[in-house]
Design a protein around this motif. Structure first.
Motif, PDB file in Angstrom:
ATOM      1  N   UNK A  25       0.825  -1.209   0.000  1.00  0.00           N
ATOM      2  CA  UNK A  25       0.000   0.000   0.000  1.00  0.00           C
ATOM      3  C   UNK A  25       0.857   1.256   0.000  1.00  0.00           C
ATOM      4  N   UNK A  26       1.884   1.279   0.829  1.00  0.00           N
ATOM      5  CA  UNK A  26       2.764   2.452   0.878  1.00  0.00           C
ATOM      6  C   UNK A  26       3.516   2.601  -0.440  1.00  0.00           C
ATOM      7  N   UNK A  27       3.949   1.502  -1.009  1.00  0.00           N
ATOM      8  CA  UNK A  27       4.621   1.570  -2.311  1.00  0.00           C
ATOM      9  C   UNK A  27       3.704   2.066  -3.415  1.00  0.00           C
ATOM     10  N   UNK A  28       2.472   1.594  -3.429  1.00  0.00           N
ATOM     11  CA  UNK A  28       1.510   2.049  -4.435  1.00  0.00           C
ATOM     12  C   UNK A  28       1.127   3.502  -4.221  1.00  0.00           C
ATOM     13  N   UNK A  29       1.151   3.963  -2.975  1.00  0.00           N
ATOM     14  CA  UNK A  29       0.819   5.357  -2.677  1.00  0.00           C
ATOM     15  C   UNK A  29       1.849   6.296  -3.277  1.00  0.00           C
ATOM     16  N   UNK A  30       3.104   5.877  -3.346  1.00  0.00           N
ATOM     17  CA  UNK A  30       4.136   6.715  -3.944  1.00  0.00           C
ATOM     18  C   UNK A  30       3.951   6.843  -5.450  1.00  0.00           C
ATOM     19  N   UNK A  31       3.186   5.947  -6.049  1.00  0.00           N
ATOM     20  CA  UNK A  31       2.935   6.001  -7.489  1.00  0.00           C
ATOM     21  C   UNK A  31       1.570   6.566  -7.838  1.00  0.00           C
ATOM     22  N   UNK A  32       0.682   6.756  -6.861  1.00  0.00           N
ATOM     23  CA  UNK A  32      -0.651   7.281  -7.137  1.00  0.00           C
ATOM     24  C   UNK A  32      -1.512   7.277  -5.893  1.00  0.00           C
ATOM     25  N   UNK A  33      -2.731   7.778  -6.033  1.00  0.00           N
ATOM     26  CA  UNK A  33      -3.671   7.840  -4.919  1.00  0.00           C
ATOM     27  C   UNK A  33      -4.468   6.552  -4.812  1.00  0.00           C
ATOM     28  N   UNK A  34      -4.759   6.129  -3.575  1.00  0.00           N
ATOM     29  CA  UNK A  34      -5.511   4.904  -3.319  1.00  0.00           C
ATOM     30  C   UNK A  34      -6.775   5.248  -2.546  1.00  0.00           C
ATOM     31  N   UNK A  35      -7.903   4.730  -2.995  1.00  0.00           N
ATOM     32  CA  UNK A  35      -9.169   4.823  -2.272  1.00  0.00           C
ATOM     33  C   UNK A  35      -9.668   3.411  -2.034  1.00  0.00           C
ATOM     34  N   UNK A  36      -9.938   3.087  -0.771  1.00  0.00           N
ATOM     35  CA  UNK A  36     -10.413   1.767  -0.400  1.00  0.00           C
ATOM     36  C   UNK A  36     -11.702   1.927   0.377  1.00  0.00           C
ATOM     37  N   UNK A  37     -12.793   1.402  -0.177  1.00  0.00           N
ATOM     38  CA  UNK A  37     -14.070   1.396   0.521  1.00  0.00           C
ATOM     39  C   UNK A  37     -14.300   0.010   1.078  1.00  0.00           C
ATOM     40  N   UNK A  38     -14.292  -0.096   2.390  1.00  0.00           N
ATOM     41  CA  UNK A  38     -14.469  -1.386   3.042  1.00  0.00           C
ATOM     42  C   UNK A  38     -15.629  -1.268   4.022  1.00  0.00           C
ATOM     43  N   UNK A  39     -16.745  -1.867   3.677  1.00  0.00           N
ATOM     44  CA  UNK A  39     -17.919  -1.764   4.546  1.00  0.00           C
ATOM     45  C   UNK A  39     -18.418  -0.339   4.592  1.00  0.00           C
ATOM     46  N   UNK A  40     -18.572   0.204   5.781  1.00  0.00           N
ATOM     47  CA  UNK A  40     -19.065   1.575   5.906  1.00  0.00           C
ATOM     48  C   UNK A  40     -17.938   2.564   6.156  1.00  0.00           C
ATOM     49  N   UNK A  41     -16.696   2.217   5.759  1.00  0.00           N
ATOM     50  CA  UNK A  41     -15.544   3.106   5.911  1.00  0.00           C
ATOM     51  C   UNK A  41     -14.891   3.367   4.563  1.00  0.00           C
TER      52      UNK A  41
END
Length: 77
Positions: A25-41
């Motif tokens: 996740x941290x590695x992918x964050x350096x290459x772009x933005x991450x949005x994760x919808x898990x349940x009600x979060x």
């Protein structure tokens, strides 16, 4: 040497998967933005000036929400 029980083995594997997921996740964050919808979060991770920024917010969804993963590489903006 004592043999490890099945629970110890599963715990070690789960910890390894968790560590790998955090580093990925941290590695992918350096290459772009991450949005994760898990349940009600909704968890958003992006790269800031001083490091990785993480925002956790509630999201409204029907009673049976799934997992939504969106990664937008920086080059596609």
């Amino acid at each position: 040497m004592a043999r490890k029980s099945g629970f110890d083995t599963r715990l070690i594997i789960a910890a390894g998967v968790l560590v790998f997921g955090v580093f990925a996740s941290v590695g992918a964050t350096h290459l772009g933005d991450i949005d994760l919808g898990a349940g009600d979060m909704l968890i958003s991770m992006s790269r800031g000036e001083t490091g990785v920024l993480m925002d956790i917010a509630p999201r409204s969804c029907p009673p049976h929400c799934g997992i939504d993963f969106n990664w937008e590489p920086l080059g596609r903006r």
